[in-house]
Design a protein around this motif. Sequence first.
Motif, mmCIF file in Angstrom:
data_model
loop_
_atom_site.group_PDB
_atom_site.id
_atom_site.type_symbol
_atom_site.label_atom_id
_atom_site.label_comp_id
_atom_site.label_asym_id
_atom_site.label_seq_id
_atom_site.Cartn_x
_atom_site.Cartn_y
_atom_site.Cartn_z
ATOM 1 N N SER A 181 17.834 -7.962 -8.814
ATOM 2 C CA SER A 181 16.524 -7.593 -9.326
ATOM 3 C C SER A 181 15.612 -8.782 -9.107
ATOM 4 C CB SER A 181 16.587 -7.259 -10.815
ATOM 5 O OG SER A 181 17.347 -6.101 -11.020
ATOM 6 N N ALA A 182 14.401 -8.504 -8.713
ATOM 7 C CA ALA A 182 13.444 -9.577 -8.464
ATOM 8 C C ALA A 182 12.052 -9.097 -8.829
ATOM 9 C CB ALA A 182 13.500 -9.997 -6.993
ATOM 10 N N THR A 183 11.177 -10.047 -8.985
ATOM 11 C CA THR A 183 9.782 -9.764 -9.259
ATOM 12 C C THR A 183 8.942 -10.470 -8.209
ATOM 13 O OG1 THR A 183 10.248 -9.649 -11.623
ATOM 14 C CG2 THR A 183 7.956 -9.951 -10.987
ATOM 15 N N GLY A 195 0.803 -1.218 0.000
ATOM 16 C CA GLY A 195 0.000 0.000 0.000
ATOM 17 C C GLY A 195 0.837 1.269 0.000
ATOM 18 N N SER A 196 2.115 1.177 0.325
ATOM 19 C CA SER A 196 2.995 2.358 0.368
ATOM 20 C C SER A 196 3.682 2.635 -0.962
ATOM 21 C CB SER A 196 4.065 2.175 1.441
ATOM 22 O OG SER A 196 3.467 2.027 2.699
ATOM 23 N N ILE A 197 3.486 1.772 -1.943
ATOM 24 C CA ILE A 197 4.134 1.972 -3.244
ATOM 25 C C ILE A 197 3.310 2.977 -4.044
ATOM 26 C CG2 ILE A 197 4.971 0.890 -5.358
ATOM 27 C CD1 ILE A 197 5.123 -1.756 -3.816
ATOM 28 N N THR A 198 3.917 4.119 -4.365
ATOM 29 C CA THR A 198 3.239 5.172 -5.119
ATOM 30 C C THR A 198 3.541 5.011 -6.608
ATOM 31 O OG1 THR A 198 5.099 6.708 -4.976
ATOM 32 C CG2 THR A 198 3.506 6.742 -3.151
ATOM 33 N N GLU A 199 3.072 5.969 -7.418
ATOM 34 C CA GLU A 199 3.367 5.936 -8.853
ATOM 35 C C GLU A 199 4.860 6.035 -9.123
ATOM 36 O OE1 GLU A 199 1.234 8.785 -11.169
ATOM 37 O OE2 GLU A 199 -0.716 8.111 -10.427
ATOM 38 N N THR A 227 1.881 -7.090 -9.888
ATOM 39 C CA THR A 227 3.284 -7.488 -9.909
ATOM 40 C C THR A 227 4.147 -6.334 -9.409
ATOM 41 O OG1 THR A 227 2.856 -8.916 -11.791
ATOM 42 C CG2 THR A 227 5.140 -8.354 -11.386
ATOM 43 N N ILE A 228 5.177 -6.673 -8.665
ATOM 44 C CA ILE A 228 6.080 -5.660 -8.110
ATOM 45 C C ILE A 228 7.489 -5.936 -8.610
ATOM 46 C CG2 ILE A 228 7.014 -4.657 -6.001
ATOM 47 C CD1 ILE A 228 4.447 -5.746 -4.617
#
Length: 186
Positions: free
Chosen positions: A86-88, A7-11, A55-56
């Motif tokens: 790097s990861a997904t 929820g803290s990930i912005t644009e 996906t992050i």
Amino acid sequence: MLRIPIGSITERGLDMDETVEAALLPLLHAVSSEGDIRFTRPVRLRLHAMLAGETIRIDGTVTTAVRMPCSRCLERFDLPLSADFSATAAPQQPSMNDTGAGEDIELSADEMDVIGYSGDSVDLADEVAQQVIMALPFKPVCRDTCEGLCSQCGANLNQAPCRCPSRDEANPFAVLKTLSFSDDKR
């Protein structure tokens, strides 16, 4: 601890800088409990996470330091470690049973080399520990010029030369070096 709150990930994404003791990560605790490796600094994680649907995308750097024995002279030395990764991360899907031939098979996140998450955060503890383990050298060397140990008496050649006979003297074929051949072919 080492969790990305979705929820803290912005644009623009989310930047994180976290530090955790290596002993709190089960994989690193197992590595250090074997006795050869001791973590001398906490594990630091710096990352940037971007959200794309569910996906992050995670890009980060893991740093720490270890004390370990040199593979040549067996003396313990401190080694800083750093690994970029790097990861997904993707939501975990319920596992599907094989219901018959010809149907599509859905792979789990683990099978696709993706960090699976459920709920409102992504746990990075295992990923961070794996990155640290992969950064450990296979044959650690205290310095490039390490002389190692004498193969005959075991003396540390970095501290002083040993008194063993030189390899040439002990080698029964050393006498061949003294032979001279004439260029005269008759």
